[in-house]
Design an enzyme around this catalytic site. Structure first.
Site, PDB file in Angstrom:
ATOM      1  N   LYS A 103      -8.112  13.873   4.878  1.00 27.67           N
ATOM      2  CA  LYS A 103      -7.657  13.134   4.837  1.00 27.67           C
ATOM      3  C   LYS A 103      -6.551  13.275   5.771  1.00 27.67           C
ATOM      4  CE  LYS A 103      -6.600  13.865   0.636  1.00 27.67           C
ATOM      5  NZ  LYS A 103      -6.948  12.650  -0.090  1.00 27.67           N
ATOM      6  N   ARG A 104      -5.679  11.883   6.085  1.00 29.43           N
ATOM      7  CA  ARG A 104      -4.704  12.075   7.219  1.00 29.43           C
ATOM      8  C   ARG A 104      -3.768  13.103   6.754  1.00 29.43           C
ATOM      9  NH1 ARG A 104       0.388   9.114   6.723  1.00 29.43           N
ATOM     10  NH2 ARG A 104      -0.973   7.933   4.928  1.00 29.43           N
ATOM     11  N   LYS A 147     -14.499   8.403  -3.329  1.00 29.55           N
ATOM     12  CA  LYS A 147     -15.915   8.510  -2.665  1.00 29.55           C
ATOM     13  C   LYS A 147     -16.422   9.865  -3.129  1.00 29.55           C
ATOM     14  CE  LYS A 147     -13.941   5.618   0.888  1.00 29.55           C
ATOM     15  NZ  LYS A 147     -13.197   5.741   2.246  1.00 29.55           N
ATOM     16  N   LYS A 189       0.633  14.712   1.403  1.00 28.72           N
ATOM     17  CA  LYS A 189      -0.552  14.937   0.852  1.00 28.72           C
ATOM     18  C   LYS A 189      -1.096  16.587   0.800  1.00 28.72           C
ATOM     19  CE  LYS A 189      -2.650  10.790   3.185  1.00 28.72           C
ATOM     20  NZ  LYS A 189      -2.995  10.071   2.060  1.00 28.72           N
ATOM     21  N   HIS A 215       0.634  -1.144   0.067  1.00 27.37           N
ATOM     22  CA  HIS A 215      -0.152   0.118  -0.015  1.00 27.37           C
ATOM     23  C   HIS A 215       0.867   1.368  -0.139  1.00 27.37           C
ATOM     24  CE1 HIS A 215      -4.223  -1.435   0.326  1.00 27.37           C
ATOM     25  NE2 HIS A 215      -3.617  -2.635   1.209  1.00 27.37           N
ATOM     26  N   THR A 250      -8.588   6.495  -1.851  1.00 24.05           N
ATOM     27  CA  THR A 250     -10.102   6.035  -1.968  1.00 24.05           C
ATOM     28  C   THR A 250     -10.846   6.999  -1.735  1.00 24.05           C
ATOM     29  OG1 THR A 250     -10.098   4.914   0.275  1.00 24.05           O
ATOM     30  CG2 THR A 250      -9.790   3.390  -1.481  1.00 24.05           C
TER      31      THR A 250
END
Length: 817
Positions: free
Chosen positions: A552-553, A664, A558, A362, A660
């Protein structure tokens, strides 16, 4: 064996009677005065009764068919709340609404009484839960295996702008969904030593002696298919001491010492992801991982032996999927069971292992490619270190035979790194599995071409790709009932189990009446989110603004920081020209930073500081609003995702495995602004380049920039808006009480190489946001693009992903009706 039909469960009268019975007898409470948690619990137990009957029938079908089963091992599951998911999949919504009303409540009010299950952290765990839903719906025989943590990661609060962590005691009121299986306690051992001996035929054997023992108790949580007729389960392990307290110590007044052994043993399943900075934390993490796999393999072997003692057909009956590197010690454990306890020859045992295990990677982040100190592993799991060393020896002999004299290759591919003395768990997973997959096409290519290039060359065909997917039952049908009803009214209900049917919406994107209905559905969701934000933060937001979201985290790759720089720049533009022709915008950010992640926590503080300044500026009131929404979790996502207009997926190219959340948001009609990273690439191919806002460096360009591109300070000097934004942050404009508060952030950008290419992608990001503004000012054009995003997301169903695993990796076919 009991049989059950979902149609039996729609009798509202019997449901109400069961709720009242459980409140009286199971909970030991009176019906009056009414209490929402009591009513939620009664409803939950009534639904569980129905699920158990269906689960028993499903298990009978497994044994009748003698079919192969898949065991999905994951240190995380992130299921969120169960009640509405069960009600949706069982088709019981009308009956449950009536039953809740009879108790004096709205069904949504009872659903809010449930705590999110603290069994996972982020995308990895949520993916595992989506796959459980698809396993059930597709009727693929299989189970999820994990740990029943008493405490989740942490509950995030924001105090004076800073993240603070509180214990997430999600089980403090118990859980009606957890079924204890006390009849299947298994011993799990730690420490001790490995002892060689000769068996009665003179063969050298090993046994694990003088070990400490912890008991593993299985607890089941049921997972129903859409339609309810097939129900599988997650089996989660909780630790129980093999010793109770010392009565002698207790009677002598040493009350803590009397319980010490029990407390230390049961710590194993206490907390999800304990801090692994201190050596004690690392040891606990390793023990958690082994606890999961040791108990799970005992359960698998027990089930296998029901058909006979032979292991000849084990790999034909059992498929074990390792969800990331965390459960990789399972390879050494199965070898230990087969060689030390079942007395198979090494080669026969190894052949079984390699045909049983498959491994999903992952991440490409080096810190997430897990390694363990050989010293620590040798102390906690002495026999396993010996087995891994033997696997490594034999493997390197194969490599040396094929590539004589290439010592560099041997060093790169070794399972045990001779330089650092660390066990590379990803290497063990690759060597011990018959298939290795990435989770998006770009990610899988990076694994083959860069991260595991030597292994891909050594094992042609072993590496493959299975792009992630999400379950449409949770992430559209349940989460977004307003939009779901609109879709079903126009194309029928079959899209919930065949997401490709959403392409029937494509012609409707040109229908003005349908676009208007689509906008009204989105606005209803935005109003619901606005009420939630006001309740949680005290900040009012306008549903008639563009909802720009990044949830998100918190991590530097990110690039929440890039989002903040855009907000600061937009703020500056509006201050100079309050009549600027851009749509009013509400920027919503949420996510947790790991407790020890200094920079991520500092970026949260920057977000809150900028938000405080922007929201207090009367000159731009109504044009720009910014909110950090604390404690992002599944139940919060279910409110945020349907309301989003714009989904920020702006990670540095080449660093996000898949994502993911991007799926969504797009499934619910949000347009994506993002880089060519992870699954963004495949989303772009499905929805069309004209219906997504792509910007920024590509993966090769990122690598080139890091190798010697334009220095960050030169980029900043050449871009006045970027220079202005960074200057404001650096001189304390957003936090005048402590002007140097954000200096570490600027240092990372300007003096430490800007590893995540924030300055390099800044201008491209702003250009993409200008395109967002232009499109949003044309409601029909925006609505058309939104509809086409939803319509073309069929590929990203978890049903498609799980079928790819089943047919290409597990060699399992779905059961017939």
């Amino acid at each position: 064996m009991p049989t059950a039909s979902v149609t039996d469960f729609h009798d509202i009268g019997s449901l109400g009677e069961d709720i009242r019975r459980h409140i009286l007898s199971n909970l030991g409470n009176d019906l009056y005065p009414p209490d929402p948690f009591r009513s939620f619990s009664g409803l939950a137990y009534a639904i569980r009764d129905r699920l158990i009957r269906l689960w028993l029938a499903t298990q009978a079908s497994y044994y009748d068919s003698m079919t192969k089963r898949v065991y999905y091992l994951s240190m995380e599951f992130l299921p969120g709340r169960f009640l509405m998911n069960y009600i949706t999949n069982l088709g019981m919504e009308d009956g449950c609404r009536q039953a809740a009303s009879d108790l004096g409540y709205a069904l949504e009010d009872l659903a809010e009484e449930e705590r999110d299950a603290g069994l996972g952290n982020g995308g990895l765990g949520r993916l595992a839960s989506c796959y459980m839903d698809s396993l059930a719906t597709l009727r693929i025989p299989g189970y999820g295996y994990g740990i029943l943590y008493d405490y989740g990661l942490f509950h995030q609060t924001i105090v004076d702008g800073w993240q603070e962590e509180r214990a997430d005691n999600w089980r403090r009121h118990g859980s009606p969904w957890v079924i204890d299986r006390v009849e299947h306690l298994y011993p799990v051992r730690f420490y001790g030593r490995s002892e060689p001996y000769r068996d009665n035929k003179g063969a050298l054997r090993y046994r694990w002696v003088e070990a400490d023992t912890v008991m593993a108790m299985p607890c089941d949580i049921l997972i129903p298919a859409h339609g309810g007729a097939h129900v599988t389960n997650m089996r989660l392990w909780t630790a129980a001491s093999s010793q109770e307290f010392s009565l002698r110590d207790f009677n002598q007044g040493d009350f803590v010492g009397a319980m010490q052994a029990k407390i230390l043993s049961e710590n194993i399943s206490k907390v999800l992801y304990p801090n692994d900075e201190p050596i004690a934390g690392k040891e606990l993490r390793l023990k958690q991982q082994y606890f999961l796999v040791a108990a799970t393999l005992r359960d698998i072997v027990r089930r296998h032996k029901k058909s006979g003692p032979s292991f000849d057909g084990f790999a034909d009956q059992v498929a074990i999927q390792l969800n990331d590197t965390h459960p990789t010690i399972a390879i050494a454990e199965l070898m230990r069971i087969l060689v030390d306890e079942e007395f198979l020859a090494w080669d026969a045992a190894w052949d079984i292992c390699r045909h049983t295990f498959a491994y999903t990677n992952h991440t490409v982040l080096p810190e997430a490619l897990e390694t363990w100190s050989a010293d620590l592993m040798g102390r906690v799991l002495p026999r396993h270190l010996e087995i891994i060393a033997e696997i490594d020896r034999r493997f390197l002999a194969e490599v040396a035979a094929r590539h004589p004299g290439e010592t560099g290759r041997l060093s790169r591919m070794a399972i045990i790194d001779r330089t650092s003395g660390r066990v590379r768990m990803a290497h063990l997973a690759i060597v011990g599995s018959h298939a290795v997959n990435g989770v998006a096409r770009l990610h899988s290519d990076i694994l083959k071409d860069r991260v595991f290039k030597d292994f891909d060359a050594f094992y042609p065909g072993k590496f493959t790709n299975v792009t992630n997917g999400i379950t449409p039952r949770r992430w559209l049908l349940q989460t977004n009932p307003t939009l779901s009803r609109l879709i079903t009214d126009h194309i029928g209900p079959d899209w919930a189990t065949d997401l490709t049917r959403l392409t029937d919406l494509v012609p409707l994107a040109g229908d003005p009446a349908f676009r208007q209905a689509w906008r009204l559905a989105k606005r209803d969701n935005k109003k619901r989110l606005a009420r939630y934000v006001l309740r949680k933060t005290g900040i009012g937001i306008n549903p008639d603004t563009l909802f720009d979201v990044q949830f998100k985290r918190m991590h530097e790759y990110k690039r929440q920081l890039l989002n903040v720089l855009h907000v600061v720049t937009l703020y500056n533009r509006l201050r100079r020209d309050p009549a600027l022709p851009v749509p009013p915008r509400t920027v919503l950010i949420g996510g947790k930073a790991a407790p020890g992640y200094f920079m991520a926590k500092r970026i949260i503080r920057l977000v809150t500081a900028v938000a405080e300044t922007v929201n207090a500026d009367d000159a731009i009131r109504g044009r720009l609003r910014m909110v950090f929404l604390p404690n992002y979790c599944v139940s919060q996502a279910e409110k945020v995702i349907p309301a989003a207009d714009l989904s920020q997926q702006i990670s540095t190219a080449g660093m996000e495995a898949s994502g993911t959340g991007n799926m969504k948001f797009a499934l619910n009609g949000a347009l994506t602004i993002g880089t060519l990273d992870g699954a963004n690439i495949e989303i772009m191919e499905q929805v069309g380049r004209e219906n997504i806002f792509i910007f920024g460096l590509t993966t090769p360009e990122v690598e080139a920039a890091r190798a010697g591109g334009t220095p960050p300070r030169r980029r900043v000097a050449a871009d006045p808006e970027l220079a202005e934004a960074l200057d404001m942050i650096g001189r304390g404009f957003f936090h005048p009480a402590d002007p140097g508060l954000f200096t570490p952030i600027l240092d990372s950008l300007l003096d430490h190489g800007d590893y995540y290419c924030v300055t390099a992608d800044y201008r491209a990001c702003l250009d993409a946001q200008d395109a967002v503004n232009a499109l949003y000012l044309d409601p029909d054009a925006w609505s058309r693009a939104s509809i086409l995003n939803t319509a073309n997301m069929g590929y990203f169903s978890s049903d498609r992903a799980v079928l790819e695993y089943a047919r290409n990796i597990w060699n399992i076919e779905p059961l017939g009706e």
